[in-house]
Design a protein around this motif. Structure first.
Motif, PDB file in Angstrom:
ATOM      1  N   CYS A 403       4.809   0.683  -0.217  1.00 24.01           N
ATOM      2  CA  CYS A 403       4.286  -0.336  -0.137  1.00 24.01           C
ATOM      3  C   CYS A 403       3.874  -1.630  -1.305  1.00 24.01           C
ATOM      4  N   CYS A 406      -0.312  -1.704  -2.187  1.00 24.18           N
ATOM      5  CA  CYS A 406      -0.319  -0.077  -3.606  1.00 24.18           C
ATOM      6  C   CYS A 406       0.570   0.873  -3.751  1.00 24.18           C
ATOM      7  N   CYS A 425       1.231   0.333   5.695  1.00 22.41           N
ATOM      8  CA  CYS A 425       0.533   2.350   4.805  1.00 22.41           C
ATOM      9  C   CYS A 425      -0.609   2.424   5.278  1.00 22.41           C
ATOM     10  N   PHE A 427      -2.305   4.299   3.042  1.00 20.13           N
ATOM     11  CA  PHE A 427      -3.233   4.031   2.036  1.00 20.13           C
ATOM     12  C   PHE A 427      -4.021   3.284   1.732  1.00 20.13           C
ATOM     13  N   CYS A 428      -3.209   1.829   1.994  1.00 24.39           N
ATOM     14  CA  CYS A 428      -3.911   0.948   1.155  1.00 24.39           C
ATOM     15  C   CYS A 428      -4.372  -0.307   2.558  1.00 24.39           C
TER      16      CYS A 428
HETATM   17 ZN   LIG Z   1      -0.613   0.512   0.293  1.00 28.62          ZN
END
Ligand SMILES: [Zn+2]
Length: 1072
Positions: A403, A406, A425, A427-428
């Motif tokens: 990504c 992140c 992503c 995660f972020c």
């Molecule tokens: Zn990310």
């Protein structure tokens, strides 16, 4: 034994000083440093070594055209048999299958019979104990019934609402949450489901099979996806450990002092929680005098939750099954259970285990329950032979796809959108372009067509080949080196140790670990001997004789030779043999008894620097370094400090040169393993400081004698040399938004707040990571974590090992308690306590442990349990043996604060714990006690262990006890002579004399079986163990008894029963 005088410390009721430094679950610790927040500007993964990383993604635009679509094959090395994991993907089938077998059956399994202790308990005579105010019978209208408890739906979390329907023991809401959200939000398309396009109904089995984040709608029949063992949670369910009998667990204490009251649900815990706790004089609950009155009216010990039973139950329920990791928030089988893992999108529990698999959605809830949120990561965990080793993925010159924001690595939590041209992503939430070469079409489910062909899209764990960007100075690393550094001072020569080591090395070096498929090891080897000065050896293959070079200026250490110091063993075998033969003789007449230590490590680091490699130092040392040189130590042991506020200083390493040396070692990827052979105090707290920051191990053999301890030491050495290991490692734990890793416990070094540096990490080392909220978590998307470990293989390849795990999030505390993993919790508490004891008095640390235990359980009682009399102790099913472990933790050598234990032993065990994985802490805190006298010798079955208590021993019995570090064969006084004859070839017990440390090899079924059990355990555990043979009533039996952790501690500490009573009272106080 239990009469042992334990010096009572001030009562628990004291205010708790020094709370500050200790971060018990959610303690009010010192202000946290501000951590880099996720979603911030991109950060390179490997921050420290400059030039080591750059964003590979940036170059993605200029990528070569996409390779043929079967790219997976050329680039993925299959390290093992190809599992049926990548069949041609008729979407549903691949994952659909396993789901049906184990899980359907498990989930639909009725909860085990409730562990109703009611009946047993009610027969106990507890009349002695003053009925507390709460001793009303368990009717719905009792005081407890008015306690809020979680009957109902999320919004009112923790807020009591509807009074419990009197007879609604089966709180259906507790069962349903896993399913209910799903119904209302079809798509929710979080991480694992990343393949769907918004708007698509995630109908049907295919999705469910795909690592669906939700225990989704069962493909077939209701309940198919229930969390494992959900029902188990029901109240008054199993494990609820009820002691309803009238006043069953009434505390003897007169209930005097006004209960402090249950702190408001708000998050003011962590230390502050308890007020006065009457009736507990003595440093430990249950210390003599603590519990009033005649020792308990002999409660039936079988009535309190048993670890051996829990282990056995889990083995029965989940043993032998395939555990597929396709369900978010699924609680794995216990570490002790024998199961097979099939990676289907989440990392195997062998790599990652969590304290709970359902995180509370908010920080407030987390504070309220005080259950630590942590993950224990063992990145190099050994896998059993029937599980597939990690696949290695090569993304070519650009390196692994990450990504942009992140820097998380490509994984099953990336959601492909826009026809496959972009991905979001998990995660972020950043939307990234898919590099041209990586483009792939999506199927009608929105899933990439190559889903099953790419481990990074469909598996929880895999490796990437790292590009030069991930290498120091943009150069591929050299293979690591092992340097053997032998203390040749008087003691070691005289004891025969030096000769033992040299002889062993000849065979050991033949078996250096090598990458699969390689003919011989790429690891280079070197040799140093030392006392007050260092001797380096040139063992170049061209030489007829090894050459020695002496460095006597230890203040400015340097390596006097480069060429010929680190060599390939195969090439130089003859010269090395020659050297190993000569070393014992060369120093045979030495009178030198002083040694140096820091310069030895320094020399190793310099050698690695010069050779531009990482590696490991094996240092064999028998005394404290007292010679004039950097790092010289003096005896600072002082038993008078035990049980004072200054006790902690005994465990704090000396600063200065040692601290600096750790940093240098980590920077160079120099791991230090220490083999110590002390005959007196060595200041292990300081000497082991470098190993404990470099991923190294410390072994200790007190009063070493070759004949008695030689084999034990050699087994350790062999295991250590052959361990699978990665060097020059750096790990980062990334999380989805809303929470983040804040604390790290392990044999590691932290230069900053996020990068975990390890000079090396082997298959037994685990890192415990604690998480905190920084926002609200979503029940829909859950919580994701990704551990990425960059390291150098023993072959000199740079790799990235990625482990992904997805957890549930819930507004219901009941979900959290249901998804707890006691073994992981214990690992967390053991490590956090062992760290805390460096900064505060043990008494405070122990108090916090007790308080937090009571608090976690009280919160469950208050919010999740069905109404019952306060006199009942009700434990969450998943935590019903938590108190035994906690009590045992407080009785371990480091925590117990006894002048009878050696400071070095305590310091050593403290450091061991810091690097342990879940299985190791579990076994350390609850040894395995196996009866061997009445087993069936005609089968291979190992008898079931019994509870660790003296009561389980029988005079005519023979028991084996082991905890991963110590092993005892205990022989009862009345043991039948024929048993002794079979095992020892002696006519009776009385003939057993002297120091026996191995059983004779006798050819009879009993002897064969006993030895096979013992050898199996020694083989299985990370450390080899020395066998101690103890006879009942002999003096050495005392040592053995301290491992009977359900009994009162030899050096202080309550029995399990007393502790449970104490905790119960604490809980009741919290609830009033
Ligand atoms: Zn990310």
């Amino acid at each position: 034994m239990s009469q042992q005088s334990y010096v009572a410390a001030p009562p628990y009721s004291q205010a708790q000083p020094g709370m500050g430094g200790y971060q018990g679950g959610f303690g009010a610790g010192p202000p946290q440093p501000l951590y880099g927040h996720y979603g911030g500007p991109p950060q390179a993964f490997a921050a420290p070594p400059a030039g080591m990383t750059k964003s590979p993604v940036s170059s993605a635009a200029g990528m070569p055209p996409p390779p043929a679509s079967n790219q997976y094959n050329p680039n993925v090395q299959q390290n093992g048999a190809h599992p049926q994991r990548y069949p041609a993907p008729p979407a549903a089938s691949a994952y659909g299958q396993p789901l049906q077998s184990p899980y359907n059956s498990m989930a639909s399994m009725a909860p085990p019979p409730a562990q109703q202790l009611t009946n047993q308990m009610s027969s106990m005579n507890l009349g002695n104990y003053a009925p507390g105010p709460m001793q009303s019978p368990p009717t719905p209208t009792s005081s407890v019934a008015q306690q809020p408890f979680q009957t109902s739906l999320p919004p009112g979390m923790g807020q009591p609402q509807m009074p419990p329907g009197p007879q609604s023991p089966h709180m259906s809401p507790q069962m349903s949450p896993p399913q209910s959200p799903l119904a209302s939000m079809p798509m929710a398309g979080p991480p694992m489901a990343g393949q769907q396009m918004a708007g698509q109904q995630m109908a049907g089995p295919p999705m469910a099979g795909m690592g669906r984040p939700f225990p989704g709608p069962p493909p077939s029949g209701p309940g198919a996806f229930q969390q494992p063992g959900p029902g188990a949670f029901q109240q008054p369910g199993p494990g609820a450990f009820q002691q309803p009998g009238p006043g069953a667990f009434q505390q003897p204490g007169p209930g005097a002092a006004g209960p402090p009251g249950y702190p408001q649900q708000a998050g003011q815990f962590g230390g502050l929680m308890t007020g006065p706790q009457p009736g507990m004089p003595g440093g430990f609950p249950g210390a003599p005098g603590g519990l009033a009155g005649p020792p308990q009216k002999k409660l039936d010990p079988d009535s309190i939750p048993s670890i051996t039973q829990v282990i056995e139950d889990d083995q029965v329920k989940r043993g032998g099954q395939v555990y597929s990791t396709n369900i978010r928030g699924q609680v794995p089988p216990l570490v002790t259970t024998d199961f097979t893992v099939q990676d289907q999108g989440n990392a195997s529990p062998r790599f990652m285990r969590c304290t709970t698999y359902s995180l509370p959605c908010t920080a407030d809830l987390a504070k309220q329950c005080q259950v630590p949120l942590a993950c224990i990561v063992k990145p190099f965990a050994n896998l059993p032979k029937n599980e597939t080793p990690l696949y290695v993925v090569n993304h070519g010159e650009t390196g692994p796809i990450r990504c942009n924001r992140c820097k998380a690595y490509m994984c099953p939590y990336m959601q492909f959108i826009d026809g496959g041209r972009r991905y979001q992503c998990g995660f972020c939430n950043c939307v990234n372009e898919v590099p041209v070469f990586y483009f792939q079409h999506l199927d009608h489910m929105g899933r990439r067509v190559d889903f099953y062909e790419r481990p990074e899209l469909s598996l929880g764990s895999y490796e990437f080949v790292a590009t030069l960007d991930y290498c120091k100075n943009n150069k591929p690393p050299n293979p690591p080196a092992y340097i053997f550094m032998i203390d040749v001072s008087y003691n070691n020569i005289k004891s025969g140790l030096v000769k033992l080591i040299c002889d062993e090395l000849k065979t050991l070096l033949e078996n250096l670990p090598s990458e699969e498929g390689m003919e011989c090891s790429a690891i280079k080897v070197g040799f140093v001997t030392y006392n007050k000065v260092l001797h380096f050896y040139n063992v170049k293959s061209a030489l007829a004789q090894p050459q020695m070079m002496v460095v006597s200026d230890t203040a400015e250490m340097f390596v006097p030779l480069l060429d010929g110091f680190l060599v390939n063993y195969q090439d130089s075998r003859a010269v090395i043999y020659n050297l190993l033969d000569q070393i014992p003789d060369m120093f045979a007449d030495t009178n030198e008894s002083e040694t140096v230590f820091v310069p030895v490590i320094q020399a190793g680091v310099e050698a690695f620097k010069a050779a531009e490699c990482s590696g490991k130092l094996f240092i064999f040392q028998s005394s404290m370094p007292t010679a004039e040189a950097p790092g010289k130590l003096k005896n600072r042991d002082d038993k008078k400090l035990v049980n004072t506020d200054k006790e902690k200083t005994l465990f704090q390493p000396q600063k200065g040169v040692y601290e600096q040396l750790s940093k240098e070692c980590v920077a160079q990827g120099c791991c230090v393993d220490l083999f110590l052979f002390p005959s007196q105090y060595m200041d292990i707290a300081t000497m082991a400081d470098v190993p404990s920051h470099t991923g190294g191990s410390v072994y200790k053999y007190n009063n070493f004698q070759v004949e008695i301890d030689g084999e034990h030491f050699l087994r350790d050495l062999r295991k250590d040399v052959q361990k699978s290991i990665g060097f020059d490692a750096i790990m980062r734990v990334r999380t989805s938004t809303g929470f983040r890793a804040t604390e790290f416990f392990g044999a590691v070094h932290m230069n900053n707040t996020t990068d975990i540096e390890m000079a090396a990490v082997d298959c037994d080392k685990a890192l415990t990571v604690e998480f905190k909220h920084d926002d609200t978590l979503s029940e829909e998307t859950g919580a994701l974590m990704q551990c990425a470990l960059l390291y150098t293989t023993i072959n000199g390849q740079r790799r990235l090992r990625v482990h992904n795990l997805s957890l549930n999030c819930s507004l219901q505390l009941s979900e959290l308690y249901k998804s707890c993993e006691t073994d992981s919790l214990i690992n967390f508490f053991a490590k956090s306590a062992c760290r805390a004891m460096l900064n505060q008095p043990l008494k405070s640390v122990r108090e916090i442990l007790v308080n937090q235990t009571a608090h976690m359980l009280a919160c469950y009682r208050k919010n999740c349990a069905s109404p019952s009399a306060a006199s009942q102790l009700i434990l969450p099913d998943a935590m019903k043996v938590f108190p035994v472990y906690m009590n045992s933790l407080m009785k371990t050598a480091p925590m117990v604060g006894s002048t009878e234990l050696s400071t070095d032993d305590r310091a050593h065990q403290r450091l061991l714990i810091m690097g342990m994985g879940v299985e190791d802490t579990r076994l350390l805190l609850y040894p395995r006690l196996t009866p061997l006298h009445n087993m069936d010798v005609s089968t291979e079955t190992v008898p079931a262990p019994v509870r660790c208590s003296e009561e389980r021993l029988t005079d005519a019995g023979m028991f084996l006890l082991e905890n991963g570090h110590s092993m005892f064969l205990w022989l009862g006084q009345a043991i039948p002579p024929d048993l002794i004859q079979s095992i020892f070839n002696l006519p009776s017990l009385a003939h057993l004399q002297g120091h026996v440390c191995a059983l004779p090899e006798l050819d009879n079924p009993l002897s064969n079986k006993v030895r096979s059990i013992i050898n199996g355990l020694i083989e299985e555990r990370p450390n080899s163990m020395k066998l101690h043979i103890v006879r009942q009533k002999d003096k050495p039996e005392m040592v053995f008894r301290q491992f009977l952790v359900e009994d009162k501690g030899l050096h202080g500490g309550a029995s399990y029963m007393d502790f449970l009573c104490y905790v119960h009272r604490e809980i009741r106080q919290l609830l009033t």
